[in-house]
Design a protein around this motif. Structure first.
Motif, PDB file in Angstrom:
ATOM      1  N   GLN A   1      45.342 -11.269 -28.705  1.00 43.25           N
ATOM      2  CA  GLN A   1      46.410 -10.471 -28.112  1.00 43.25           C
ATOM      3  C   GLN A   1      45.836  -9.406 -27.189  1.00 43.25           C
ATOM      4  O   GLN A   1      46.356  -9.170 -26.093  1.00 43.25           O
ATOM      5  CB  GLN A   1      47.246  -9.816 -29.230  1.00 43.25           C
ATOM      6  N   LYS A   2      44.757  -8.770 -27.624  1.00 43.84           N
ATOM      7  CA  LYS A   2      44.124  -7.770 -26.775  1.00 43.84           C
ATOM      8  C   LYS A   2      43.606  -8.396 -25.474  1.00 43.84           C
ATOM      9  O   LYS A   2      43.660  -7.782 -24.413  1.00 43.84           O
ATOM     10  CB  LYS A   2      42.978  -7.089 -27.520  1.00 43.84           C
ATOM     11  N   LYS A   3      43.122  -9.611 -25.585  1.00 44.60           N
ATOM     12  CA  LYS A   3      42.595 -10.293 -24.401  1.00 44.60           C
ATOM     13  C   LYS A   3      43.713 -10.565 -23.408  1.00 44.60           C
ATOM     14  O   LYS A   3      43.546 -10.368 -22.191  1.00 44.60           O
ATOM     15  CB  LYS A   3      41.913 -11.601 -24.818  1.00 44.60           C
ATOM     16  N   ARG A   4      44.866 -11.001 -23.902  1.00 47.16           N
ATOM     17  CA  ARG A   4      46.005 -11.240 -23.003  1.00 47.16           C
ATOM     18  C   ARG A   4      46.469  -9.940 -22.356  1.00 47.16           C
ATOM     19  O   ARG A   4      46.750  -9.897 -21.149  1.00 47.16           O
ATOM     20  CB  ARG A   4      47.144 -11.897 -23.781  1.00 47.16           C
ATOM     21  N   GLU A   5      46.553  -8.875 -23.156  1.00 45.20           N
ATOM     22  CA  GLU A   5      46.958  -7.585 -22.589  1.00 45.20           C
ATOM     23  C   GLU A   5      45.956  -7.093 -21.550  1.00 45.20           C
ATOM     24  O   GLU A   5      46.347  -6.535 -20.519  1.00 45.20           O
ATOM     25  CB  GLU A   5      47.102  -6.556 -23.714  1.00 45.20           C
ATOM     26  N   TRP A   6      44.682  -7.309 -21.812  1.00 42.90           N
ATOM     27  CA  TRP A   6      43.655  -6.892 -20.860  1.00 42.90           C
ATOM     28  C   TRP A   6      43.760  -7.676 -19.561  1.00 42.90           C
ATOM     29  O   TRP A   6      43.622  -7.125 -18.468  1.00 42.90           O
ATOM     30  CB  TRP A   6      42.286  -7.065 -21.498  1.00 42.90           C
TER      31      TRP A   6
ATOM     32  N   HIS B   1      46.651  -6.341 -17.660  1.00 39.41           N
ATOM     33  CA  HIS B   1      46.307  -5.054 -17.055  1.00 39.41           C
ATOM     34  C   HIS B   1      45.445  -5.246 -15.811  1.00 39.41           C
ATOM     35  O   HIS B   1      45.667  -4.583 -14.781  1.00 39.41           O
ATOM     36  CB  HIS B   1      45.571  -4.199 -18.084  1.00 39.41           C
ATOM     37  N   LEU B   2      44.470  -6.143 -15.876  1.00 44.84           N
ATOM     38  CA  LEU B   2      43.631  -6.408 -14.709  1.00 44.84           C
ATOM     39  C   LEU B   2      44.448  -6.989 -13.562  1.00 44.84           C
ATOM     40  O   LEU B   2      44.204  -6.664 -12.384  1.00 44.84           O
ATOM     41  CB  LEU B   2      42.497  -7.366 -15.093  1.00 44.84           C
ATOM     42  N   ALA B   3      45.432  -7.848 -13.888  1.00 41.23           N
ATOM     43  CA  ALA B   3      46.278  -8.418 -12.830  1.00 41.23           C
ATOM     44  C   ALA B   3      47.096  -7.328 -12.147  1.00 41.23           C
ATOM     45  O   ALA B   3      47.247  -7.331 -10.917  1.00 41.23           O
ATOM     46  CB  ALA B   3      47.185  -9.488 -13.429  1.00 41.23           C
ATOM     47  N   ARG B   4      47.627  -6.389 -12.939  1.00 37.42           N
ATOM     48  CA  ARG B   4      48.401  -5.284 -12.333  1.00 37.42           C
ATOM     49  C   ARG B   4      47.492  -4.422 -11.458  1.00 37.42           C
ATOM     50  O   ARG B   4      47.904  -3.979 -10.372  1.00 37.42           O
ATOM     51  CB  ARG B   4      49.040  -4.439 -13.439  1.00 37.42           C
ATOM     52  N   GLN B   5      46.285  -4.170 -11.935  1.00 42.61           N
ATOM     53  CA  GLN B   5      45.360  -3.383 -11.127  1.00 42.61           C
ATOM     54  C   GLN B   5      45.042  -4.061  -9.800  1.00 42.61           C
ATOM     55  O   GLN B   5      44.988  -3.405  -8.754  1.00 42.61           O
ATOM     56  CB  GLN B   5      44.065  -3.134 -11.914  1.00 42.61           C
TER      57      GLN B   5
END
Length: 356
Positions: free
Chosen positions: A228-233, A236-240
């Motif tokens: 789950q943390k990997k998906r959230e990360w 987050h990288l995609a938004r950045q």
């Protein structure tokens, strides 16, 4: 007298040698036995030996030859009186109740069943943190421990037996997909030790066992808690990346693109802490450029004034000194603080009839 004794000695010695050779020819061969090394003796002073008696014995066959006096062997130094004979060095330490409980907890984790599963490309997967993983190796075989993709080693791995085990780091892949691995080779069978690997994400603790023939070629890990943390990360990288692309598009506008922007906005208020440098839009989004020093202090909040002149919250994001608003507006307000001490600047579109 001394001269005559010398002549007699000179004559008697060859006769004794001839007699000895004659006797040795008749006597049977004697058995040679190895004698233990003589005990170390103190040196005897040569000046105390009676050479006159020795010469006299050679001239008179019936007289025995005196032997050199033998001094007693050097005795070993006596042990220290302060150390008892039955003294034994202490090789173990008694544990307290708390230390014993800690050892039991660690042993329970090490004996916990961490059932391996089959992974892709011949990997044997262990769940990270769910017990002590064991890597079985064999002499003349190469085993590898594979870490998570993008994970980097921090320092050298630490192994309990660095003499009979060979370990070396390696890597395959490039960029974010680069994967660190540890190559393990035992020098003989029947070895049992442990290995510690530290990375920029976690620490791995494994048991290494060597067998004559059996071995695990490729060991890797599954990270259930980190999915789950990997998906959230990744999100987050995609938004950045998206925000960086939009910022680059705004900051890297060509002169032709700047000419197509609309700058017909008015700024009301002289408070320098919240007053923007300029306001413009591209027909879909509004951009409010603040002074560069706003990045190092508290930034004002943007609200849009509705038709009833009441403030409404609006979606926007701040990139450096630029406010990017996802819509157009006729009237907006930048507010810093609250209550009567709030600092306010108002922004109005030039087409707004109610603009001051």
């Amino acid at each position: 007298m001394k001269f005559h004794c010398a002549i007699l000695l000179y004559v008697a010695l060859p006769c004794a040698v001839v007699a000895q050779e004659a006797n040795s020819a008749k006597a049977p061969p004697s058995e040679v036995k190895r004698q233990p090394a003589p005990t170390q003796q103190k040196a005897f002073p040569i000046e105390q030996y009676d050479f006159g008696a020795q010469i006299q014995a050679l001239t008179q066959p019936d007289m025995p030859i005196p032997a050199l006096p033998v001094t007693p062997p050097v005795s070993e130094p006596a042990p220290s009186a302060g150390v008892p004979k039955d003294f034994k060095a202490k090789t173990d330490v008694e544990l307290t109740a708390t230390a014993r409980q800690a050892v039991e907890v660690s042993e329970q984790w090490q004996s916990q069943a961490n059932v391996p599963a089959a992974g892709p490309d011949g990997r044997v997967l262990y769940s990270y943190g769910a017990g002590l993983p064991t890597l079985v190796c064999a002499p003349l075989r190469v085993c590898m421990i594979e870490l998570e993709s993008g994970e980097k080693l921090v320092g050298e791995p630490h192994i309990g037996d660095s003499v009979r085990w060979n370990i070396s780091p390696a890597m395959y892949g490039n960029g974010d997909s680069a994967t660190s691995i540890i190559v393990v080779k035992p020098q003989s069978a029947g070895l049992d030790t442990n290995l510690l690997i530290t990375t920029d994400r976690r620490a791995y603790y494994l048991r290494l066992v060597s067998k004559p023939e059996d071995y695990v070629a490729r060991l890797a890990f599954a990270y259930p808690d980190d999915e789950q943390k990997k998906r959230e990360w990744q999100q987050h990288l995609a938004r950045q990346r998206q925000e960086a692309a939009e910022s680059a598009r705004i900051e890297g506008l060509s002169p032709d693109a700047m000419e197509s922007m609309h700058f017909d906005y008015r700024i009301h208020g002289k408070n320098e802490n919240v007053r923007p440098v300029r306001v413009f839009d591209d027909g879909a989004k509004t951009y409010i450029q603040m002074p560069p020093e706003v990045q190092h202090r508290e930034a004002p909040v943007l609200v849009v004034m509705g038709a009833d002149r009441k403030p409404e919250m609006v979606n926007y994001r701040v990139k450096g000194d630029l406010y990017i608003v996802d819509r157009l507006f006729d009237r907006a307000r930048l507010v810093l603080g609250a209550g009567k001490k709030a600092e306010t600047v108002e922004i109005t579109h030039a087409t707004n009839k109610d603009a001051k």
